[in-house]
Write a protein that holds these residues in place. Structure first.
Motif, PDB file in Angstrom:
ATOM      1  N   ASP A 157      51.848  43.577  39.656  1.00 37.56           N
ATOM      2  CA  ASP A 157      51.404  44.483  40.412  1.00 37.56           C
ATOM      3  C   ASP A 157      50.455  45.479  39.657  1.00 37.56           C
ATOM      4  OD1 ASP A 157      50.804  46.252  42.768  1.00 37.56           O
ATOM      5  OD2 ASP A 157      52.597  47.163  42.607  1.00 37.56           O
ATOM      6  N   HIS A 158      49.165  45.212  39.803  1.00 38.33           N
ATOM      7  CA  HIS A 158      48.183  45.913  38.853  1.00 38.33           C
ATOM      8  C   HIS A 158      46.887  45.927  39.491  1.00 38.33           C
ATOM      9  CE1 HIS A 158      45.837  47.130  35.480  1.00 38.33           C
ATOM     10  NE2 HIS A 158      47.042  47.414  34.754  1.00 38.33           N
ATOM     11  N   PRO A 159      46.213  47.246  39.805  1.00 41.40           N
ATOM     12  CA  PRO A 159      44.988  47.282  40.464  1.00 41.40           C
ATOM     13  C   PRO A 159      44.148  46.815  39.927  1.00 41.40           C
ATOM     14  CG  PRO A 159      45.610  49.428  39.365  1.00 41.40           C
ATOM     15  CD  PRO A 159      46.914  48.734  39.407  1.00 41.40           C
ATOM     16  N   GLU A 160      43.783  46.444  38.411  1.00 39.35           N
ATOM     17  CA  GLU A 160      42.799  45.723  37.742  1.00 39.35           C
ATOM     18  C   GLU A 160      42.746  44.334  38.078  1.00 39.35           C
ATOM     19  OE1 GLU A 160      39.729  46.691  35.529  1.00 39.35           O
ATOM     20  OE2 GLU A 160      40.117  47.101  37.516  1.00 39.35           O
ATOM     21  N   THR A 179      42.698  48.054  48.798  1.00 34.80           N
ATOM     22  CA  THR A 179      43.939  48.140  48.438  1.00 34.80           C
ATOM     23  C   THR A 179      44.035  48.750  47.001  1.00 34.80           C
ATOM     24  OG1 THR A 179      44.610  46.625  50.082  1.00 34.80           O
ATOM     25  CG2 THR A 179      46.130  47.317  48.452  1.00 34.80           C
ATOM     26  N   ALA A 180      43.087  47.931  46.339  1.00 34.74           N
ATOM     27  CA  ALA A 180      43.302  48.398  44.893  1.00 34.74           C
ATOM     28  C   ALA A 180      42.697  49.761  44.582  1.00 34.74           C
ATOM     29  CB  ALA A 180      42.531  47.401  43.909  1.00 34.74           C
ATOM     30  N   LEU A 181      41.687  50.138  45.223  1.00 30.96           N
ATOM     31  CA  LEU A 181      40.804  51.454  45.003  1.00 30.96           C
ATOM     32  C   LEU A 181      41.836  52.435  45.433  1.00 30.96           C
ATOM     33  CD1 LEU A 181      37.159  50.618  45.896  1.00 30.96           C
ATOM     34  CD2 LEU A 181      38.322  50.992  43.506  1.00 30.96           C
ATOM     35  N   SER A 182      42.575  52.145  46.445  1.00 33.27           N
ATOM     36  CA  SER A 182      43.288  53.401  47.114  1.00 33.27           C
ATOM     37  C   SER A 182      44.583  53.936  46.387  1.00 33.27           C
ATOM     38  CB  SER A 182      44.072  52.964  48.507  1.00 33.27           C
ATOM     39  OG  SER A 182      45.104  51.872  48.179  1.00 33.27           O
ATOM     40  N   ARG A 183      44.806  53.076  44.898  1.00 39.05           N
ATOM     41  CA  ARG A 183      45.775  53.425  44.095  1.00 39.05           C
ATOM     42  C   ARG A 183      45.089  54.384  43.151  1.00 39.05           C
ATOM     43  NH1 ARG A 183      48.965  47.996  42.280  1.00 39.05           N
ATOM     44  NH2 ARG A 183      50.191  49.518  41.369  1.00 39.05           N
ATOM     45  N   ASP A 184      43.920  54.709  42.918  1.00 41.43           N
ATOM     46  CA  ASP A 184      43.371  55.629  42.219  1.00 41.43           C
ATOM     47  C   ASP A 184      43.591  55.512  40.896  1.00 41.43           C
ATOM     48  OD1 ASP A 184      41.728  57.865  41.966  1.00 41.43           O
ATOM     49  OD2 ASP A 184      43.390  59.264  42.057  1.00 41.43           O
ATOM     50  N   LEU A 187      41.277  53.672  38.883  1.00 44.64           N
ATOM     51  CA  LEU A 187      40.030  52.716  38.657  1.00 44.64           C
ATOM     52  C   LEU A 187      39.942  52.200  37.291  1.00 44.64           C
ATOM     53  CD1 LEU A 187      37.170  51.902  40.011  1.00 44.64           C
ATOM     54  CD2 LEU A 187      36.237  54.194  38.976  1.00 44.64           C
ATOM     55  N   GLY A 188      39.377  50.883  37.378  1.00 42.90           N
ATOM     56  CA  GLY A 188      39.080  50.195  36.157  1.00 42.90           C
ATOM     57  C   GLY A 188      37.810  49.432  36.170  1.00 42.90           C
ATOM     58  N   GLN A 189      37.206  48.678  35.202  1.00 40.86           N
ATOM     59  CA  GLN A 189      35.926  48.135  35.362  1.00 40.86           C
ATOM     60  C   GLN A 189      35.835  46.942  36.260  1.00 40.86           C
ATOM     61  OE1 GLN A 189      34.712  45.302  31.774  1.00 40.86           O
ATOM     62  NE2 GLN A 189      36.858  45.869  30.967  1.00 40.86           N
ATOM     63  N   PHE A 190      36.813  46.186  36.435  1.00 37.91           N
ATOM     64  CA  PHE A 190      36.957  44.959  37.468  1.00 37.91           C
ATOM     65  C   PHE A 190      36.780  45.515  38.832  1.00 37.91           C
ATOM     66  CE2 PHE A 190      38.939  42.655  33.855  1.00 37.91           C
ATOM     67  CZ  PHE A 190      37.835  42.085  33.375  1.00 37.91           C
ATOM     68  N   GLN A 191      37.441  46.883  39.229  1.00 37.42           N
ATOM     69  CA  GLN A 191      37.436  47.341  40.411  1.00 37.42           C
ATOM     70  C   GLN A 191      35.917  47.720  40.516  1.00 37.42           C
ATOM     71  OE1 GLN A 191      41.091  49.901  41.575  1.00 37.42           O
ATOM     72  NE2 GLN A 191      41.238  49.295  39.301  1.00 37.42           N
ATOM     73  N   ALA A 192      35.300  48.457  39.822  1.00 38.71           N
ATOM     74  CA  ALA A 192      33.953  48.893  39.954  1.00 38.71           C
ATOM     75  C   ALA A 192      32.965  47.805  40.117  1.00 38.71           C
ATOM     76  CB  ALA A 192      33.554  49.847  38.600  1.00 38.71           C
ATOM     77  N   GLN A 193      33.120  46.684  39.457  1.00 36.88           N
ATOM     78  CA  GLN A 193      32.210  45.740  39.678  1.00 36.88           C
ATOM     79  C   GLN A 193      32.482  45.307  40.614  1.00 36.88           C
ATOM     80  OE1 GLN A 193      31.761  42.776  36.123  1.00 36.88           O
ATOM     81  NE2 GLN A 193      33.055  44.126  34.818  1.00 36.88           N
ATOM     82  N   ALA A 194      33.783  44.788  41.369  1.00 31.00           N
ATOM     83  CA  ALA A 194      33.689  44.564  42.405  1.00 31.00           C
ATOM     84  C   ALA A 194      33.284  45.238  43.774  1.00 31.00           C
ATOM     85  CB  ALA A 194      35.230  44.109  42.930  1.00 31.00           C
ATOM     86  N   ALA A 195      33.411  46.641  43.497  1.00 32.30           N
ATOM     87  CA  ALA A 195      32.564  47.452  44.497  1.00 32.30           C
ATOM     88  C   ALA A 195      31.259  47.462  44.510  1.00 32.30           C
ATOM     89  CB  ALA A 195      32.998  48.948  44.024  1.00 32.30           C
ATOM     90  N   VAL A 196      30.436  47.030  43.455  1.00 33.17           N
ATOM     91  CA  VAL A 196      29.059  46.665  43.450  1.00 33.17           C
ATOM     92  C   VAL A 196      28.870  45.316  44.069  1.00 33.17           C
ATOM     93  CG1 VAL A 196      27.314  45.971  41.744  1.00 33.17           C
ATOM     94  CG2 VAL A 196      28.554  47.931  41.314  1.00 33.17           C
ATOM     95  N   ALA A 197      29.702  44.424  43.969  1.00 29.68           N
ATOM     96  CA  ALA A 197      29.646  43.195  44.478  1.00 29.68           C
ATOM     97  C   ALA A 197      29.669  43.249  46.075  1.00 29.68           C
ATOM     98  CB  ALA A 197      30.542  42.054  43.966  1.00 29.68           C
ATOM     99  N   ALA A 198      30.727  44.223  46.699  1.00 26.43           N
ATOM    100  CA  ALA A 198      31.112  44.177  47.822  1.00 26.43           C
ATOM    101  C   ALA A 198      29.776  44.955  48.628  1.00 26.43           C
ATOM    102  CB  ALA A 198      32.176  45.316  48.045  1.00 26.43           C
TER     103      ALA A 198
END
Length: 379
Positions: free
Chosen positions: A197-200, A250-255, A257-268
């Protein structure tokens, strides 16, 4: 014989042997022997518990090999006091394999190869085909990697970031031979997400799904590259996009933030735009600002220059570009694009030709060459 079943069971079986104290290389050999035996016997006599069967056979092969090898007398205590086999666990053993295969002593290419072999269950031939190298070369690479991690024990927490970087390397290799490494990377990352269970981890899975959703539109029927702005968005996989966005939220809601979440936000944000013109470039710039803080990567800064050029105009993008190192890969291609957007086709054509000369693959080189020719002919 269900090859997919064997591939899915391989990492768990290998993990059991390693956790019981087997040397990684010896354990991997024993598991391969058990798989051969399974292919030979299962069609006529399938076991009720396939994983338990493989563990039992592989463990016995490991003990037999240990007893027979006079050079490994140091293992006599392990052999003579053979423990009662503990319960066969599942994802926990596989998770340990992820960390072992991403050991910092391994080179990135060796870590990827070992992950595909030990966790992915691919054969040496399949991995060699995917990387377009001779099977003997890949066998040597895997053997060296196995020797490197032979003495590593599981008494320290693994580095999740290293595991994720290895999986992202697998994903970016794309497709070659009879193994689709994009699909394999997604499968392995799903497996990891189920184990930890890891947001990244979730961020990387979301990023893969969002990128993979555009796969069918990235090339024309003749194999030429299709830029994002020109892709047929009706061909994008909306189910994969929806799943990726949900995982990301769901991952971003855990506050955390890591690089893969940020990259995914750009892709989204790209995936959410009905047309290229409706892309929210202002938000994309903001996410690249976060990525710069997280990674300070020259490639991220280069991508940010493109986003600034889209959000604030080509001249603003060129101003950002002027502050960057011009030796960064694809710098010339970005400069060409921004100069063309700024109304300077002559400079853009020259830079497209320069970028084509430096392109890392034939498809990209052909695309950039066509861009230079288009501007030179005034079309």
């Amino acid at each position: 014989m269900d090859d997919a079943l064997l591939r899915s069971l391989t990492p768990g079986v290998l993990g059991v042997l390693v956790r019981r104290g087997a040397d990684f290389a010896a354990a991997e050999d024993a598991v391969q022997d058990a798989l051969v035996e399974a292919v030979r016997t299962w069609p006529a006599d399938p076991p009720r518990d396939p994983k338990g069967w493989l563990v039992a056979v592989a463990w016995r092969r490991f003990l037999d090999a240990t007893r027979a090898d006079a050079a490994r007398r140091r293992r006599e205590d392990l052999v003579d006091d053979e423990p009662a086999p503990p319960p066969v666990s599942g994802l926990d053993d596989t998770l340990h394999l992820y960390f072992l295969c991403a050991h910092p002593s391994l080179t990135p290419s060796s870590a990827v190869a070992l992950t595909l072999r030990a966790v992915g269950g691919l054969t040496t031939r399949q991995i060699a085909q995917a990387y377009l190298v001779p099977e003997a070369t890949m066998a040597q690479r895997i053997s060296r990697a196995k020797r490197t991690v032979a003495g590593v024990r599981f008494d320290q927490p693994g580095d999740v970031g290293t595991v994720l970087r290895v999986l992202y390397l697998v994903f970016n290799e794309g497709y070659s031979g009879d193994v689709d490494l994009v699909a394999e990377a997604i499968r392995l990352t799903r497996q990891l997400a189920a184990a930890i269970d890891h947001p990244e981890v979730a961020g990387l899975l979301a990023l893969m799904l969002l990128h993979h959703a555009r796969r069918s539109s990235r090339t024309a029927p003749d194999g030429s590259l299709v830029p994002l702005a020109e892709q047929d968005r009706t061909r994008w996989d909306t189910a994969a996009i929806a799943e990726g966005v949900a995982i990301l939220q769901t991952a971003l809601s855990r506050d955390r933030l890591g690089q893969f979440q940020a990259q995914a936000a750009v892709a989204a944000l790209h995936a959410d735009a009905p047309t290229a013109e409706q892309t929210d470039w202002v938000q994309i710039v903001e996410w690249y600002d976060e990525l710069v803080l997280l990674t300070d990567s020259p490639v991220v800064r280069l991508n940010r220059a493109v986003a600034v050029g889209e959000a604030d105009g080509a001249r603003a993008g060129l101003a950002v570009l002027a502050t960057l190192d011009d030796t960064v890969p694809r710098y010339a291609a970005v400069a060409a694009y921004l100069h063309e957007r700024d109304g300077d086709p002559a400079t853009a054509a020259r830079l497209y030709a320069e970028a084509a000369h430096k392109a890392p693959n034939a498809a990209e080189r052909d695309h950039l060459t066509r861009q230079a020719a288009r501007l030179n002919t005034g079309r």
